[in-house]
Design an enzyme around this catalytic site. Structure first.
Site, short mmCIF file in Angstrom:
data_model
loop_
_atom_site.label_atom_id
_atom_site.label_comp_id
_atom_site.label_asym_id
_atom_site.label_seq_id
_atom_site.Cartn_x
_atom_site.Cartn_y
_atom_site.Cartn_z
N GLY A 239 -23.78 72.32 11.27
CA GLY A 239 -24.70 71.79 10.30
C GLY A 239 -25.49 70.83 10.64
CD GLU A 274 -16.57 76.11 12.28
OE1 GLU A 274 -17.60 76.13 11.35
OE2 GLU A 274 -15.34 76.38 11.97
N PRO A 275 -20.75 73.13 16.35
CG PRO A 275 -21.03 72.12 18.12
CD PRO A 275 -19.83 72.63 17.20
NE ARG A 277 -30.26 74.24 12.46
CZ ARG A 277 -30.83 75.43 11.89
NH1 ARG A 277 -32.07 75.96 12.28
NH2 ARG A 277 -30.39 76.04 10.84
NE ARG A 313 -34.81 78.61 12.31
CZ ARG A 313 -35.36 77.34 12.16
NH1 ARG A 313 -36.74 77.10 12.63
NH2 ARG A 313 -35.04 76.48 11.25
CE1 TYR A 317 -32.80 80.77 6.55
CE2 TYR A 317 -33.58 79.96 8.76
CZ TYR A 317 -32.73 81.01 8.13
OH TYR A 317 -31.63 81.36 8.53
CB CYS A 345 -47.76 96.39 8.62
SG CYS A 345 -48.51 97.00 10.16
CD GLU A 346 -43.41 93.54 5.76
OE1 GLU A 346 -43.60 93.11 4.64
OE2 GLU A 346 -42.57 94.69 5.75
CE1 TYR A 374 -27.87 80.30 13.13
CE2 TYR A 374 -28.73 78.35 13.59
CZ TYR A 374 -27.48 79.13 13.26
OH TYR A 374 -26.33 78.41 12.98
C1 LIG Z 1 -23.73 78.84 10.80
C2 LIG Z 1 -22.40 78.26 10.97
C3 LIG Z 1 -22.12 77.25 11.76
C4 LIG Z 1 -23.12 76.47 12.87
O1 LIG Z 1 -24.26 75.86 11.85
P1 LIG Z 1 -25.28 74.88 12.55
O2 LIG Z 1 -26.33 74.63 11.61
O3 LIG Z 1 -26.12 75.96 13.70
O4 LIG Z 1 -24.71 73.93 13.29
C5 LIG Z 1 -20.99 76.62 11.89
N1 LIG Z 1 -20.07 77.11 11.18
C6 LIG Z 1 -20.00 78.09 10.32
C7 LIG Z 1 -18.98 78.79 9.51
C8 LIG Z 1 -21.41 78.70 10.20
O5 LIG Z 1 -21.49 79.80 9.19
#
Ligand SMILES: *Cc1c(COP(=O)(O)O)cnc(C)c1O
Length: 424
Positions: A239, A274-275, A277, A313, A317, A345-346, A374
């Site tokens: 995140g 869990e990086p 992005r 994207r 978003y 075509c959107e 993404y």
């Molecule tokens: C998407 C996701 C991530 C990665 O999120 P980033 O914003 O890309 O770092 C990590 N863990 C879980 C469970 C996710 O769904």
């Protein structure tokens, strides 16, 4: 930090001239920088050097095998959300012992795959999933190491479509039910609860909501230990935000690591990250060519050969991507406000509205910056447009790491039934 810069009047990725690359490979195409991927993985590893940590790169951000192999070479593990992502990570050389399996909708077959491979941990998101995992593990004579993903009811402050930690979101088990579910886990065969997991959303630049969530999670983990559960791991999810435009100043990995160290210190937890992005986002660009400039009464459209099917994207978003010409603008070059749109075509096939860009013309090439996460993973072949190539650069060399499918491959899974082809 990334390795996309002008040199000799042309945008380069590391040592590769992107004008020449685009001429060779064709546009649209994604280009990834190995040096940037490696640097980002190293910056995170360095920030956490004093903590016991597993860096489980989030495969869903960019699951290209060459990207995964690059990160495997840096010692990264993987966070996967499907059996397909698990197989990708394994094929790219990431050991099963460094893989965590997240996601709200795991099937029995995906659970069996994870158990057979011997992955590090399942992040379980509901009581139904917990019971199914117990049944699958028992049947295979295995034990699933699990963390429950809890929903801490914290607003991440990012875009609502990428917020995952509020009580109305589908993710995680409700905060008030977590302890009862751990008690149930302790009674179930084939299950060993070893951690607590949380992931509150994506593109979060402010550490305050993360800290609030992690403090709640550590508090829960300590209560669970008192109740007799052997909780050793805290999975803090991903995140962390990246800068998409000038002026964006998200919290850096060093501050993120210091905050996590403060919140978890002294309890002997293994921290799982869990990086996604933050590793891949600024390591990739999408190259495109201007097809037409089209004048409307109140605006000028720049119609490019990339569409929302290639990079969704902005449509999904309202996300911002910097757009830069591959030919370096001259000092004092005239600017113009463009609506940059694709051929789909959107009406949502729009990358930018009223964007001030150096004047460009049909045939000029542009780069959408920060498209490494993404981007290609979210692409489709809508409008019968084949998936675009992905290219990995390493210094002065590059390789097409996913080629453009042919028309025959695009339609190759389809079939016209015989009854439509035989004349009565
Ligand atoms: C998407 C996701 C991530 C990665 O999120 P980033 O914003 O890309 O770092 C990590 N863990 C879980 C469970 C996710 O769904």
């Amino acid at each position: 930090m990334h390795h996309f810069n002008y040199s000799g009047g042309r945008l380069h990725c590391e040592g590769v001239n992107l004008d020449a690359l685009a001429a060779e490979v064709g546009t649209p195409c994604y280009v990834y920088s190995s040096a940037t991927l490696v640097r980002h993985a190293q910056v995170i590893a360095y920030a956490f050097r004093e903590q016991s940590v597993l860096i489980a790169y989030s495969v869903k951000a960019n699951g290209n095998l060459a990207v995964l192999a690059t990160l495997a070479g840096q010692g990264c593990g993987a966070d996967v959300v499907s059996g397909g992502e698990l197989l990708r990570a394994r094929k790219a050389g990431i050991p099963a012992s460094k893989i965590v399996f997240s996601g709200v909708g795991k099937t029995a077959a995906e659970m069996a795959l994870g158990l057979e491979q011997g992955i590090h941990q399942f992040n379980v998101e509901s009581s139904g999933e917990l019971r199914l995992l117990s049944a699958v593990a028992s049947q295979l004579g295995k034990t699933a190491l699990i963390a429950l993903r809890v929903n801490p009811d914290v607003a991440a402050g990012g875009h609502p479509n990428i917020s995952t930690g509020k009580s109305g979101d589908k993710f995680g088990v409700p905060w008030g039910e977590a302890e009862a579910l751990y008690a149930e886990a302790a009674r179930l065969p084939g299950i060993r609860a070893v951690g607590v997991d949380v992931h509150i959303g994506s593109q979060i630049g402010d550490l305050a909501p993360m800290r609030a969530a992690f403090e709640k999670v550590v508090g829960l983990a300590l209560r669970l230990r008192k109740q007799g559960h052997d909780i050793r791991r805290i999975d803090v999810g991903g995140g962390l935000a990246i800068p998409y435009k000038e002026g964006d100043a998200p919290a850096p990995p060093s501050a993120y690591a210091a905050m996590i160290s403060e919140v978890t210190a002294g309890h002997g937890f293994e921290v799982i990250l869990e990086p996604g992005r933050v590793i891949a986002g600024n390591a990739g660009v999408l190259l495109t060519t201007v097809l037409y400039e089209k004048q409307a009464p109140d605006r000028t459209f720049l119609i490019v050969d990339a569409g929302m099917n290639d990079l969704i994207r902005p449509a999904l978003y309202g996300a911002h991507h910097d757009i830069v010409p591959i030919a370096e603008p001259k000092p004092g070059q005239a600017h113009r406000a463009y609506d940059v749109v694709g051929p789909i075509c959107e009406s949502t096939d729009k990358f930018a509205a009223g964007r001030e860009l150096p004047r460009v013309a049909a045939g000029d090439r542009l780069a959408f910056m920060s498209a490494g996460a993404y981007g290609a993973v979210l692409s489709s072949s809508y409008n019968a447009r084949p998936l675009v190539p992905e290219v990995l650069v390493d210094g002065d060399r590059y390789e097409i790491v996913r080629r453009r499918p042919s028309f025959e491959e695009l339609v190759g899974l389809e079939k016209v039934p015989e009854w439509l082809t035989t004349v009565a």
